[in-house]
Design an enzyme around this catalytic site. Structure first.
Site, PDB file in Angstrom:
ATOM      1  N   LEU A 155      44.933  85.081 -45.093  1.00 40.98           N
ATOM      2  CA  LEU A 155      45.158  85.148 -43.447  1.00 40.98           C
ATOM      3  C   LEU A 155      46.666  85.701 -43.173  1.00 40.98           C
ATOM      4  CD1 LEU A 155      43.385  81.957 -42.333  1.00 40.98           C
ATOM      5  CD2 LEU A 155      42.411  84.283 -42.480  1.00 40.98           C
ATOM      6  N   ASP A 156      46.671  86.852 -42.318  1.00 43.36           N
ATOM      7  CA  ASP A 156      48.012  87.296 -42.288  1.00 43.36           C
ATOM      8  C   ASP A 156      48.859  86.399 -41.525  1.00 43.36           C
ATOM      9  OD1 ASP A 156      47.591  87.926 -39.370  1.00 43.36           O
ATOM     10  OD2 ASP A 156      46.683  89.890 -39.803  1.00 43.36           O
ATOM     11  N   TYR A 157      50.191  86.744 -41.344  1.00 43.03           N
ATOM     12  CA  TYR A 157      51.105  85.985 -40.675  1.00 43.03           C
ATOM     13  C   TYR A 157      50.780  85.457 -39.237  1.00 43.03           C
ATOM     14  CZ  TYR A 157      55.930  84.782 -39.466  1.00 43.03           C
ATOM     15  OH  TYR A 157      56.990  84.129 -39.027  1.00 43.03           O
TER      16      TYR A 157
END
Length: 249
Positions: free
Chosen positions: A113-115
């Site tokens: 999951l990205d930032y």
């Protein structure tokens, strides 16, 4: 414990050596090429070799045993990356887990999951489970709560529903998409695991995703787990959940 399906009883030898704590995956390849790894008593030096989960693997004549299996369900917050280490010294998902509770064993996040994306994430040292969750052929379901910067039109909803959107990997096929309270809030279910698929999908239609929360990952949900918190799962629970969600294999 094994999920009884012939397709998911194998994993790469270098992956097995890595999750068993013998070496990194890259160094495991070096060990294999050097001729010191055997499977069921037979020398193996070919990269890309797969092993069955019941095979006996030895290095220098000593049997390699898997570590104690650890499974952690975490509700990822914004502002941390899905990685075990970051060269830019940003907060990682590992900073949220108390190391004493994992007995200094190496665990890794499954998928990414990205930032800025929040939601359900799993951490484990079980390569068998990691392979199932990350390999495209198993089509693990993912459900997201999406908030857009503006109301989406019925025309664009239908384009998504009918598979009219193409990205570089090909046609975007989803299971369902529906409005929530407002027309800029959506619930979308899919099995595709392409990188940043949700954000790229809506960008193609000239929308910006301002909030993205994964609420279901292979049947696992946050289930009242607060943002940034985690809990341990039993091996039985993890494997039983996967049995329920691999009906399509």
């Amino acid at each position: 414990m094994i999920i009884q399906n012939k397709k998911i009883q194998y994993l790469r030898l270098n992956h097995f050596l890595s999750i068993s704590g013998i070496a990194s995956r890259r160094n495991a390849d070096k060990l294999i090429k050097s001729g010191i790894v055997k499977i069921n008593g037979k020398l193996v030096n070919k990269l890309g070799t797969y092993i069955h989960i019941n095979d006996i693997v030895t290095v220098y004549g000593t049997r390699v045993k898997s570590q104690k299996k650890i499974y952690i369900l975490i509700n990822k917050p914004k502002g941390c990356i899905t990685s075990t280490h970051d060269p830019l010294h940003r907060k990682t998902i590992m900073n949220l887990v108390t190391t004493q509770k994992i007995e200094n064993q190496k665990i890794y996040p499954i998928g990414r999951l990205d930032y800025f994306t929040t939601g359900v994430l799993l951490l484990t040292n079980d390569g068998y489970i990691t392979n199932i969750f990350t390999h495209p052929k198993y089509n693990i379901q993912k459900i997201y709560h999406v908030v857009l910067n503006k109301m989406i039109t019925n025309e664009d909803i239908n384009k998504i529903k009918n598979g009219k959107i193409y990205l570089k990997e090909g046609k975007v096929i989803i299971d369902y998409i529906k409005y929530l309270k407002y027309k800029n809030q959506l619930k979308i279910k899919m099995h595709i695991g392409w990188n940043k698929i949700i954000k790229r999908l809506f960008k193609k239609l000239h929308y910006k995703v301002i909030k993205l929360d994964r609420i279901n990952f292979g049947g696992f949900t946050k289930n009242k787990l607060k943002r940034g918190k985690y809990k341990f799962l039993s091996q039985e629970k993890v494997y039983n959940m996967l049995k329920q969600h691999l009906y399509h294999l």
